[in-house]
Design a protein around this motif. Structure first.
Motif, PDB file in Angstrom:
ATOM      1  N   ARG A 125      -7.430 141.871  30.850  1.00  0.00           N
ATOM      2  CA  ARG A 125      -6.132 141.189  30.898  1.00  0.00           C
ATOM      3  C   ARG A 125      -5.625 141.306  32.333  1.00  0.00           C
ATOM      4  NH1 ARG A 125      -2.071 139.634  27.530  1.00  0.00           N
ATOM      5  NH2 ARG A 125      -3.300 140.332  25.760  1.00  0.00           N
TER       6      ARG A 125
ATOM      7  N   PRO B  21       1.434 132.961  29.253  1.00  0.00           N
ATOM      8  CA  PRO B  21       1.011 133.155  30.643  1.00  0.00           C
ATOM      9  C   PRO B  21       2.005 132.513  31.610  1.00  0.00           C
ATOM     10  CG  PRO B  21      -0.818 132.402  29.294  1.00  0.00           C
ATOM     11  CD  PRO B  21       0.417 132.298  28.453  1.00  0.00           C
ATOM     12  N   ARG B  22       2.185 133.181  32.752  1.00  0.00           N
ATOM     13  CA  ARG B  22       3.097 132.687  33.787  1.00  0.00           C
ATOM     14  C   ARG B  22       2.325 132.677  35.103  1.00  0.00           C
ATOM     15  NH1 ARG B  22       8.412 135.603  36.174  1.00  0.00           N
ATOM     16  NH2 ARG B  22       9.060 133.883  37.478  1.00  0.00           N
ATOM     17  N   LYS B  23       2.294 131.525  35.757  1.00  0.00           N
ATOM     18  CA  LYS B  23       1.546 131.398  37.008  1.00  0.00           C
ATOM     19  C   LYS B  23       2.404 131.898  38.157  1.00  0.00           C
ATOM     20  CE  LYS B  23      -1.747 128.584  37.337  1.00  0.00           C
ATOM     21  NZ  LYS B  23      -2.880 127.797  37.552  1.00  0.00           N
TER      22      LYS B  23
ATOM     23  N   ASN C 107      -2.590 133.275  36.881  1.00  0.00           N
ATOM     24  CA  ASN C 107      -1.932 133.442  35.593  1.00  0.00           C
ATOM     25  C   ASN C 107      -1.711 134.921  35.298  1.00  0.00           C
ATOM     26  OD1 ASN C 107      -1.350 130.913  34.576  1.00  0.00           O
ATOM     27  ND2 ASN C 107      -3.326 130.684  33.562  1.00  0.00           N
ATOM     28  N   SER C 108      -0.466 135.278  35.031  1.00  0.00           N
ATOM     29  CA  SER C 108      -0.123 136.630  34.610  1.00  0.00           C
ATOM     30  C   SER C 108       0.087 136.590  33.106  1.00  0.00           C
ATOM     31  CB  SER C 108       1.155 137.094  35.321  1.00  0.00           C
ATOM     32  OG  SER C 108       1.491 138.403  34.911  1.00  0.00           O
ATOM     33  N   CYS C 109      -0.681 137.410  32.393  1.00  0.00           N
ATOM     34  CA  CYS C 109      -0.687 137.362  30.930  1.00  0.00           C
ATOM     35  C   CYS C 109      -0.022 138.607  30.346  1.00  0.00           C
ATOM     36  CB  CYS C 109      -2.106 137.208  30.428  1.00  0.00           C
ATOM     37  SG  CYS C 109      -2.882 135.689  31.021  1.00  0.00           S
TER      38      CYS C 109
END
Length: 152
Positions: A83, A111-113, A118-120
């Protein structure tokens, strides 16, 4: 279970002992500490229970190129797949001191780019102000807790 922090009084001022590294304590003068007020809005239990908090192990950590704040974590969340979570804590920690640590993350955020990556999820930290300076403490737990353990 032995507490990680304890309060005492020194010269009539409340002082907390915080774990900085294993077996090393730093005294904090609580009279100089300011924390954010609690939210007045209530969250119902059903909404809160949808949040999935897990213990995660830091497999790798590196600075994100061209970012002043971000560290990129490769984490073992117990699922068998790595992750990736980005966290804006570069001013507080070096990647080397976080390798092998067990942290707490919320893993079911979309997820946030950030910086094209991408940060999950999100790593949990405690923040406060001390003598006008923001202090951040990443929540770290015992390495005896396995990756993927659910936090209730």
């Amino acid at each position: 279970m032995k507490p990680l922090a304890e309060e005492k009084e020194t010269n009539n001022k409340p002082v907390a002992k915080a774990m900085i590294e294993e077996n090393v304590e730093e005294e904090i003068d609580l009279s100089k500490v300011k924390v954010e007020p609690l939210f007045e809005d209530m969250v119902d239990f059903e909404t809160f229970s949808k949040s999935d908090f897990r213990a995660v192990k830091v497999k790798a950590c590196e600075e994100v190129p061209k970012s002043k704040k971000l560290l990129k974590f490769t984490l073992d969340d117990g699922s068998g797949e790595d992750r990736i979570i980005l966290s804006g804590i570069k001013n507080y920690y070096t990647p080397e001191e976080l390798l092998g640590r067990t942290l707490i993350a919320i893993v079911n955020l979309p997820p946030r780019k950030m910086m094209g990556i991408n940060s999950c999820g999100m790593l949990l930290s405690a923040i406060h102000e001390e003598e006008g300076e923001e202090k951040l403490n990443l929540l770290m737990v015992s390495n005896r807790i396995p990756a993927g353990a659910k936090i209730y």
